[in-house]
Write a protein that holds these residues in place. Structure first.
Motif, mmCIF file in Angstrom:
data_model
loop_
_atom_site.group_PDB
_atom_site.id
_atom_site.type_symbol
_atom_site.label_atom_id
_atom_site.label_comp_id
_atom_site.label_asym_id
_atom_site.label_seq_id
_atom_site.Cartn_x
_atom_site.Cartn_y
_atom_site.Cartn_z
ATOM 1 N N GLY A 77 0.793 -1.215 0.000
ATOM 2 C CA GLY A 77 0.000 0.000 0.000
ATOM 3 C C GLY A 77 0.827 1.266 0.000
ATOM 4 O O GLY A 77 0.381 2.301 -0.517
ATOM 5 N N LEU A 78 2.041 1.208 0.557
ATOM 6 C CA LEU A 78 2.838 2.428 0.681
ATOM 7 C C LEU A 78 4.106 2.428 -0.178
ATOM 8 O O LEU A 78 4.911 3.356 -0.095
ATOM 9 N N SER A 79 4.286 1.424 -1.039
ATOM 10 C CA SER A 79 5.478 1.386 -1.886
ATOM 11 C C SER A 79 5.386 2.280 -3.124
ATOM 12 O O SER A 79 6.431 2.777 -3.569
ATOM 13 N N PRO A 80 4.181 2.531 -3.701
ATOM 14 C CA PRO A 80 4.143 3.452 -4.835
ATOM 15 C C PRO A 80 4.739 4.815 -4.468
ATOM 16 O O PRO A 80 4.583 5.280 -3.332
ATOM 17 N N ALA A 81 5.420 5.451 -5.417
ATOM 18 C CA ALA A 81 6.108 6.715 -5.143
ATOM 19 C C ALA A 81 5.163 7.767 -4.585
ATOM 20 O O ALA A 81 5.525 8.540 -3.690
ATOM 21 N N ASP A 82 3.928 7.794 -5.101
ATOM 22 C CA ASP A 82 2.996 8.823 -4.640
ATOM 23 C C ASP A 82 2.300 8.438 -3.332
ATOM 24 O O ASP A 82 1.524 9.216 -2.779
ATOM 25 N N LYS A 83 2.578 7.240 -2.811
ATOM 26 C CA LYS A 83 1.991 6.788 -1.547
ATOM 27 C C LYS A 83 3.029 6.728 -0.421
ATOM 28 O O LYS A 83 2.682 6.341 0.695
ATOM 29 N N GLY A 84 4.262 7.064 -0.734
ATOM 30 C CA GLY A 84 5.281 7.062 0.311
ATOM 31 C C GLY A 84 6.600 6.467 -0.115
ATOM 32 O O GLY A 84 7.628 6.702 0.516
ATOM 33 N N GLY A 85 6.606 5.635 -1.179
ATOM 34 C CA GLY A 85 7.851 5.059 -1.678
ATOM 35 C C GLY A 85 8.527 4.108 -0.706
ATOM 36 O O GLY A 85 9.757 3.995 -0.678
ATOM 37 N N ALA A 86 7.739 3.382 0.101
ATOM 38 C CA ALA A 86 8.311 2.504 1.116
ATOM 39 C C ALA A 86 9.078 1.344 0.488
ATOM 40 O O ALA A 86 8.671 0.790 -0.538
ATOM 41 N N GLY A 105 12.622 8.958 12.742
ATOM 42 C CA GLY A 105 12.483 9.032 11.300
ATOM 43 C C GLY A 105 12.174 10.446 10.815
ATOM 44 O O GLY A 105 11.629 11.270 11.549
ATOM 45 N N SER A 106 12.505 10.731 9.583
ATOM 46 C CA SER A 106 12.259 12.054 8.992
ATOM 47 C C SER A 106 11.455 11.923 7.706
ATOM 48 O O SER A 106 11.188 10.815 7.230
ATOM 49 N N ASN A 107 11.070 13.080 7.138
ATOM 50 C CA ASN A 107 10.293 13.122 5.889
ATOM 51 C C ASN A 107 9.043 12.244 5.970
ATOM 52 O O ASN A 107 8.772 11.413 5.099
ATOM 53 N N LYS A 108 8.284 12.463 7.017
ATOM 54 C CA LYS A 108 7.087 11.652 7.270
ATOM 55 C C LYS A 108 5.973 11.985 6.291
ATOM 56 O O LYS A 108 5.641 13.153 6.078
ATOM 57 N N LEU A 109 5.405 10.955 5.703
ATOM 58 C CA LEU A 109 4.239 11.098 4.832
ATOM 59 C C LEU A 109 3.129 10.225 5.388
ATOM 60 O O LEU A 109 3.333 9.028 5.628
ATOM 61 N N VAL A 110 1.953 10.801 5.627
ATOM 62 C CA VAL A 110 0.823 10.067 6.186
ATOM 63 C C VAL A 110 -0.052 9.545 5.055
ATOM 64 O O VAL A 110 -0.407 10.290 4.130
#
Length: 605
Positions: free
Chosen positions: A432-441, A566-571
């Motif tokens: 769910g969070l690996s797409p670049a626009d979803k967080g790039g996890a 952690g830094s650069n947090k994206l929710v």
């Protein structure tokens, strides 16, 4: 920030003694006086002119960690282990359920003039859908029907913050969602929640009543309720701002003196902290001497230091079953109990009260855990309550969201560190969070305590919204943050050191992340640093990685301060939505999901 319970609520069975904020009510324990009890009273040393004997047996029924499990739990959550007479063990299936717990409690009270029902916290929070989506109002209604007299708060009572806990105690419609039933206002708990060690940082006053006094026919039993001191580390920080969670021993000892000054010498501590017995069997005798016997964990040191003024401790939090004796500071044995979790057990303790001394005869205390079987009649009022709330929940609860080919387990046995369902959830969070626009996890970490139940196969393998919610009830928001390789290794070491040294919290990891846990070593050294791999490549200490986690972990919860750096947090979306999206996208009736292999954490024993 002190929250005061309403004094006007009809049906309150309370005589609460606070420190400077006493709330006084009346208690009428309407139990029939049987002839057998009269005879026992007379035989115990005569009467006081009213037909009451000097020695009185007071029944204390207790349970803990219900977590809103109104409907019978399923899978591993509905099992217990029992030691048979020949010393072998057997598994008992299909236990628990509020309508059966209520019947067992009712039957246990029969013939007892003096009977109290108490709980040791986590009655609500991390609840299945039937209770959780209604902010646990159904569970409070059920506990009222069970005639619960008193409960301590647990950490999960704070899942939605102090203000919501105040509403749970005092009643009123939800501030955002309003009333769930037309023409009905939630009345709140008929029993007091005790929070002696939860205080306002500025005023020092307890958030809720610290103590409660049960009284009948001149028999007085005092209760002190506390949650674990580490509550702030395992709940979301926003809801408990301005609150302080004090030391359990210091708090209990303080209020034992308060109760003594009020003439109450018989005292029970309700403590939402617990231990780990050497055996997982509910009827294990943890007083048996010998290597590997007994009980360990935080409750041992607490019990050894709580004042001898306290006659028994009812505990919880660890979801374990035990009825042990641990010596008090004077060396005298004292009963310490816990009734597992999810309403699968209840504890029946006999406290022999001496009217002359007004104290418990400690040598006469007897305690045992009893199974909540489903071969008894369902409690009518709670059965109807469950059906009523199920009608309200049905439009949401029954929506199909995926398919599984087998039950995907979440074993809670001690020593099981990697879990199939934990792996599945971590994979869902990575997806769910690996797409670049979803967080790039690049990897995902999941806290084991956030997985609340197995994903049980039923109805041909169809997974409903209710099933998914039961597994992931917190609806934490997902985040992606930057962490260096060195920070990730530090976080892995915090699984088995620091706050987690005594009770390791092993993070569930996504399928591309592996490492070795060496149990032959101690503390942080159990994590073999050069074994940590991402996509088969060694982790670079100086390189930055994008990590998917829920907000609880991102905030350093569960004893992981390294994850809070952690830094650069994206929710992103909630953990529940991410889980449901994964189930829908990756399963069908023709190709149902199977349990992931547990091969990500290599265990050396």
């Amino acid at each position: 920030m002190a929250v005061k319970r309403s004094k006007s609520k009809a049906g309150r069975r309370i005589l609460a003694a606070g420190a400077g904020l006493a709330t006084v009510g009346a208690l009428v324990a309407a139990m029939p006086a049987g002839a057998s009890q009269d005879a026992a009273d007379a035989a115990a040393g005569g009467t006081n002119g009213k037909g009451w004997g000097r020695m009185v047996d007071v029944q204390l029924l207790s349970f803990n960690d219900l977590h809103g499990n109104l409907e019978p739990p399923a899978g591993s959550s509905a099992r217990l282990t029992r030691i048979k007479e020949d010393g072998t063990t057997e598994t008992i299936n299909n236990v628990g359920g509020a309508e059966y717990l209520a019947t067992h409690l009712e039957q246990a009270r029969a013939g007892h003039r003096y009977s109290i029902t108490a709980a040791a916290g986590d009655m609500i929070g991390a609840s299945p859908l039937l209770s959780g989506i209604f902010h646990d109002e159904p569970t409070i209604e059920a506990l009222n029907e069970m005639k619960l007299d008193v409960s301590s708060v647990g950490n999960h009572e704070f899942d939605e913050g102090a203000r919501e806990l105040s509403r749970i105690q005092n009643g009123g419609c939800h501030p955002v969602e309003g009333c769930f039933e037309e023409g009905k206002t939630f009345e709140g708990a008929n029993f007091p929640y005790l929070a002696a060690n939860v205080t306002d940082e500025k005023s020092g006053k307890p958030l809720l009543d610290p103590t409660f006094i049960w009284e009948k026919d001149g028999v007085r039993i005092g209760f002190i309720g506390v949650t674990l001191e580490g509550t702030a580390n395992i709940v979301a920080a926003d809801g408990i701002k301005g609150l302080k969670f004090g030391d359990e021993v210091e708090t209990i000892n303080k209020y034992a003196k308060v109760l003594e000054r009020k003439g109450v010498k018989s005292i029970v501590a309700l403590l939402h902290e617990g231990g780990m017995p050497a055996s997982g069997a509910y009827n294990y005798d943890c007083d048996t001497p010998g290597a590997g016997a007994g009980i360990s964990g935080p409750i041992v040191d607490i019990a050894k230091n709580v004042t001898p003024q306290v006659d028994a401790l009812v505990t919880g939090h660890t979801h374990q079953a035990y009825a042990c004796t641990i010596p008090d500071p004077s060396g005298k044995p004292r009963t310490v109990t816990s009734a597992a979790s999810f309403g699968r057990l209840y504890t029946d303790t006999t406290l022999t009260y001496d009217r002359r001394t007004k104290d418990i005869v400690r040598t006469a205390v007897a305690s045992a855990n009893h199974v909540v079987t489903r071969d008894v009649e369902e409690h009518g009022a709670i059965h109807d309550l469950i059906e009523r709330w199920n009608v309200l929940a049905a439009p949401i609860a029954n929506r199909p969201v995926g398919h599984i080919g087998e039950t995907i387990e979440n074993p809670t046995d001690a020593g099981v560190y990697e879990k199939p369902l934990g792996n599945l959830i971590a994979d869902a969070q990575l997806a769910g969070l690996s797409p670049a626009d979803k967080g790039g996890a690049q990897l995902a970490l999941m806290n084991p305590g956030g997985v609340r139940a197995p994903l049980t196969k039923r109805d041909g393998g169809v997974v409903t919204y209710r099933d998914a919610y039961t597994v992931q009830p917190f609806t934490n928001m997902m985040t992606s943050v930057d962490l260096t390789g060195a920070q990730l290794v530090t976080a892995l070491r915090q699984q088995v050191s620091g706050a987690n040294l005594a009770s390791p919290k092993i993070l569930q990891v996504s399928k591309n992340f592996t490492y070795t846990l060496d149990l032959t070593k101690a503390g942080a050294d159990r994590i073999v640093a050069d074994s940590v791999r991402l996509n088969g490549e060694p982790l670079d200490p100086s390189k930055t990685y994008r990590v998917a986690m829920n907000e609880f972990l991102t905030g350093g919860g569960d004893g992981f301060p390294a994850l809070a750096s952690g830094s650069n947090k994206l929710v992103g979306a909630s953990d529940l939505d991410v889980f449901i999206d994964y189930l829908t996208a990756n399963s069908s009736a023709a190709q149902p999901l199977k349990a992931p292999a547990t091969d990500r954490i290599k265990i050396v024993r």
